[in-house]
Design a protein around this motif. Sequence first.
Motif, short mmCIF file in Angstrom:
data_model
loop_
_atom_site.label_atom_id
_atom_site.label_comp_id
_atom_site.label_asym_id
_atom_site.label_seq_id
_atom_site.Cartn_x
_atom_site.Cartn_y
_atom_site.Cartn_z
N LEU A 1 15.45 -30.37 73.34
CA LEU A 1 16.64 -31.15 73.63
C LEU A 1 16.97 -32.08 72.48
O LEU A 1 18.14 -32.25 72.10
CB LEU A 1 16.44 -31.97 74.91
CG LEU A 1 16.27 -31.14 76.20
CD1 LEU A 1 15.91 -32.03 77.36
CD2 LEU A 1 17.56 -30.38 76.49
N ILE A 2 15.94 -32.67 71.89
CA ILE A 2 16.19 -33.59 70.78
C ILE A 2 16.67 -32.83 69.56
O ILE A 2 17.58 -33.26 68.84
CB ILE A 2 14.91 -34.41 70.49
CG1 ILE A 2 14.69 -35.36 71.67
CG2 ILE A 2 15.03 -35.19 69.19
CD1 ILE A 2 13.40 -36.13 71.62
N THR A 3 16.08 -31.66 69.30
CA THR A 3 16.55 -30.83 68.19
C THR A 3 18.01 -30.45 68.38
O THR A 3 18.82 -30.53 67.45
CB THR A 3 15.69 -29.55 68.09
OG1 THR A 3 14.32 -29.92 68.00
CG2 THR A 3 16.07 -28.73 66.88
N GLY B 1 20.20 -32.06 70.08
CA GLY B 1 21.01 -33.27 69.89
C GLY B 1 21.29 -33.54 68.42
O GLY B 1 22.41 -33.85 68.03
N ILE B 2 20.26 -33.40 67.60
CA ILE B 2 20.44 -33.72 66.19
C ILE B 2 21.34 -32.72 65.50
O ILE B 2 22.25 -33.09 64.74
CB ILE B 2 19.05 -33.83 65.51
CG1 ILE B 2 18.43 -35.14 65.97
CG2 ILE B 2 19.17 -33.76 64.00
CD1 ILE B 2 17.18 -35.53 65.28
N VAL C 1 9.32 -38.92 77.71
CA VAL C 1 10.70 -38.52 77.93
C VAL C 1 10.81 -37.27 78.81
O VAL C 1 11.85 -37.01 79.42
CB VAL C 1 11.42 -38.31 76.56
CG1 VAL C 1 11.02 -36.97 75.95
CG2 VAL C 1 12.91 -38.42 76.70
N GLU C 2 9.71 -36.50 78.85
CA GLU C 2 9.76 -35.27 79.64
C GLU C 2 9.39 -35.48 81.10
O GLU C 2 9.30 -34.51 81.86
CB GLU C 2 8.82 -34.22 79.04
CG GLU C 2 9.31 -33.67 77.71
CD GLU C 2 8.33 -32.74 77.08
OE1 GLU C 2 7.11 -32.95 77.28
OE2 GLU C 2 8.76 -31.81 76.37
N ALA D 1 14.10 -34.63 63.65
CA ALA D 1 13.97 -34.05 64.98
C ALA D 1 12.49 -33.99 65.38
O ALA D 1 12.12 -34.36 66.50
CB ALA D 1 14.59 -32.66 65.02
N SER E 1 11.11 -36.48 68.23
CA SER E 1 10.57 -35.83 69.43
C SER E 1 9.16 -36.32 69.71
O SER E 1 8.82 -36.59 70.86
CB SER E 1 10.51 -34.32 69.28
OG SER E 1 11.68 -33.81 68.75
N TYR F 1 22.16 -40.32 66.32
CA TYR F 1 21.92 -39.76 65.00
C TYR F 1 23.08 -39.96 64.03
O TYR F 1 22.91 -39.88 62.82
CB TYR F 1 21.57 -38.27 65.10
CG TYR F 1 21.00 -37.70 63.83
CD1 TYR F 1 21.60 -36.64 63.17
CD2 TYR F 1 19.85 -38.23 63.27
CE1 TYR F 1 21.08 -36.14 62.00
CE2 TYR F 1 19.32 -37.74 62.10
CZ TYR F 1 19.94 -36.68 61.46
OH TYR F 1 19.42 -36.18 60.29
N VAL G 1 20.88 -38.43 71.86
CA VAL G 1 20.32 -38.23 70.52
C VAL G 1 21.44 -37.98 69.51
O VAL G 1 21.41 -38.52 68.39
CB VAL G 1 19.32 -37.04 70.51
CG1 VAL G 1 18.95 -36.66 69.10
CG2 VAL G 1 18.08 -37.40 71.29
N THR G 2 22.44 -37.19 69.91
CA THR G 2 23.56 -36.92 69.01
C THR G 2 24.22 -38.23 68.58
O THR G 2 24.43 -38.47 67.40
CB THR G 2 24.60 -36.03 69.70
OG1 THR G 2 24.02 -34.80 70.09
CG2 THR G 2 25.77 -35.75 68.78
N GLY H 1 11.38 -31.37 75.86
CA GLY H 1 11.85 -32.58 75.17
C GLY H 1 12.19 -32.33 73.73
O GLY H 1 13.26 -32.72 73.23
N LYS H 2 11.30 -31.63 73.00
CA LYS H 2 11.53 -31.39 71.58
C LYS H 2 12.78 -30.55 71.37
O LYS H 2 13.57 -30.78 70.44
CB LYS H 2 10.31 -30.66 71.02
CG LYS H 2 10.39 -30.48 69.53
CD LYS H 2 9.40 -29.44 69.10
CE LYS H 2 8.45 -29.99 68.09
NZ LYS H 2 7.52 -28.99 67.61
N PRO I 1 20.06 -34.75 74.93
CA PRO I 1 20.67 -34.37 73.64
C PRO I 1 21.93 -35.16 73.32
O PRO I 1 22.17 -35.48 72.16
CB PRO I 1 20.99 -32.87 73.82
CG PRO I 1 20.76 -32.54 75.23
CD PRO I 1 19.95 -33.60 75.85
N VAL J 1 8.35 -37.94 73.15
CA VAL J 1 7.47 -37.25 74.08
C VAL J 1 6.22 -38.07 74.38
O VAL J 1 5.72 -38.07 75.50
CB VAL J 1 7.11 -35.85 73.51
CG1 VAL J 1 5.97 -35.25 74.25
CG2 VAL J 1 8.32 -34.94 73.59
#
Lengths: 227, 467, 201
Positions: free
Chosen positions: C15-17, C19-20, A191-192, A179, A183, A138, A134-135, C12-13, A131, A187
């Motif tokens: 964590l990315i959510t 993050g955003i 990434v997982e 998102a 993702s 973004y 990603v932050t 994964g989804k 995360p 994925v």
Amino acid sequence: MGAPGKKYMLKFDPRTELLFLVLANVVAFTQHSLWVEITWVVLLLLLIIACGCTKAAGRLALAFGICLFLQYGIFPIGPKILASSFTILVSYARRAFPCLIVGTLIIQKTSVKELMVALRECHIPQGLIIPLSVTIRYFPALKEEAGYIRDAMKLRDIHGIQKIEYLLVPVMISATTTAEELSAAAVTRGVENPAHKTSMVEMKFGVQDFLCLAFGVVFCFISVTAG
Amino acid sequence: MVEIQDVSFAYEKEQGTLSHIDLKIGQGECVLLCGESGCGKTTVTKLVNGLIPHFVVGGALTGRASVNGMEVADTEMYRLAEQVGSVFQNPKSQFFNIDSDSEITFGLENAGVAPEKIKERLEATVSALEIGPLLGRNIFSMSGGEKQSLAFASVYAMNPSVFVLDEPTANLDAEAIDILRRQIMQIKKEGRTVIVAEHRLYFLMDLIDRAVFLQDGKIIRIFSGDEFRGIPEQQRIRMGLRSFTDPVMELPCARPPGTKDGLSVENLSCAFDRQTVFEGISFSANPGEVLGIVGYNGAGKTTLTRCLCGLLKEEGGTIRLDGKALNRKQRNRACSLVMQDVNHQLFSDSVWDECEMSMPEGRAEEIEKILKAFDLLEFKERHPMALSGGQKQRLAVAAAILSGKRLMVFDEPTSGLDYRHMLGVGRMIRELAGQKCIVLVVSHDREFMEKACDRIFEMDGRRDGNG
Amino acid sequence: MSNSKNGKGLKGKDLITIGIFSAIYFVINFAFMLLGGIHPVLWMLMPGFIAVFAGIPFMLMAAKVQKPGAVFLMGLITALIYFVTGQFTLVILISMASACVLAEVIRSMAKYDSFKGNSTAYVIFSLGMTGSPLPIWLFKADFLAQITEQGMPADYVSAVEALSSNAMLVVLFVAPIIGGIIGAFIAKGLFKKHFVKAGIV
């Protein structure tokens, strides 16, 4: 990062930089003597100049100088309102300078990728690194999206309080879509995967890292005991 | 080898279903999934790369799908990722990193591949796909086509045996489509399986071994490559498919500047981020005529539209409407723009309100008429963001038309639209011109422009140095 | 669009959510931090201002990632970015961490899908940022001693003391509570009007 042979510039392992940041914090909030403070700031500025951040160092030095001048030159003799409002701020800002200086070094000279790999080497879990990256990734995209949406608002002639709603809602929806899409793309590229992630970026401590850290620890010691 | 056995699927919240899909794809085959919007071709791709059932939440799935012996429903996505690589349609939201090198090696790093091997794969990818110019760059500085190339490379680096491409050309221009075509040829040569869901067909025609035609979630017919290539024009149109051949655009050039009735652009120069994007642009556009604007990425088409609409100040030159020079604010008021990504310009909480916003003193019949023409009337209470991509596009065009502005600019209004809807947009644009609006269309959809435009203005300036 | 409910861990989804939405939260947070630099009173009200607007990304994330850890990560990411850029202190790290942990506890007690639960968690979360101006009070004695030493006149020192009074300390904590409640209701309004209808929650 400087091209080899162009100009000799110091380069630290990102882990050193992060540790150093912690040390800077410690010094900043335990010292009491003005001279310890100024010496620390000057030494840090020299350090980042050696790493190639000359312009930023100049700006930070100037800002620090202004803070000192305000606190010792202006506030005691100026109108009381000025002093009482801003003295807290300026004093606080002064204490933050060592952290700001090391922070500038990190932002300017370390890529996001290197930082993430450094965090991974420090055994920080992927649950935080993913995360976090990603932050950071973004932010520019967010800026772009907000720009387009503001353009569209200009064309539709939107005014007043509605502007906030009409900016926030598409931004949120765009964020949700991104998102989802990001993702899916991440994925489907594994990434997982629970396996330990590797990287082409190599992390190795060098002599300069040990020296730098040693120097920082010594200064902390001085600051805590004598400062 | 990909096997889909009697799969039926219904989404929990989104539109679309699949009914009894049976499909077997052998190793090394190149298979096209085609059909109108909403036929289910994207959903089928999700059966192969595992997004269904692992990623999509809810939904009812029956039947089984397997890839190279792995049952998709029982295999973790990161295991599937080793065999199945996926490229999606939006170049902007596929990259995880900020620098291109890391993006290419992303999949390998996730899999824990040894650093020397990562380097090897990186070099192999760069040479096989010829993407040297993409190395060492900030992804945010790349064009859409470059980003899509990078996405492809990132998947290639993982060395999957199956490639799944979900409408990869939706946002690409002719040059970028060409690059993608060569990349597909490369992986075909290497014996990999390719499954492509697409609207734009011309670049794939000679590459495909079979074509699966879907409608309403069912496989209507599976053609062999030759059978598909032999489909006569009339039948293709009935099937709702786009042109099989590279569309040729033979339209006259734009009128010279100086018209007293309409838009006249005289010696216009624009800059962005302190860099000149273009200079010395001159042309006229009369009401009643549709002017198409073409040019490769980087030539400045979008900058031109922004300048015309008053979103950007000109560096030099004049823009006149009916002989009178307009400044930025005036252009803002005279212009309506349908943007490349319509998600940025839909603000209301219902389709009807969105139209009303454009036309405050509008009569309900006018709004109804245009919603009907665009197949949106039944959705009038729906939230704009709950519509499909094509529906949103049509809504944005409808709202722009309802605004009744004199100068209407459309930026890529047909990207991702199927044949029928592409024609619909073309018809509406022609009608607009018929109502004496000045209409400009920026597009790289040559099939569309051939039908919808009267004249063409070509922007050929490439930026100096890196774009 | 989909929400994550299956499986307990963050996938994964998720964590990315996270993050955003943390990026959006950070931008709002930072904007008001900058504003706070203009005047100390603004700085003390900063957590309150942030709370009014940051409810939107927070509640949206809470609705999409109904699992433990989302809020904690949002706070942690914000704290880390500030830390790495050299703008954070130990105090705020502690205040953020405790606020986040408490917020997570409340979320899990409310089973992740109630508006009351999420908004209570949000109010607690908003208190986390009070750690930024807090050192003024924590190290007040230190600070006052320092400026007295520097030779500031007595009434100047008392003027400074007034701003860092106990009354202001109360304001510091009350502002984010009020702001948080307002922020949660603004988010609820937008949910009803837009997000639920658009199908993204």
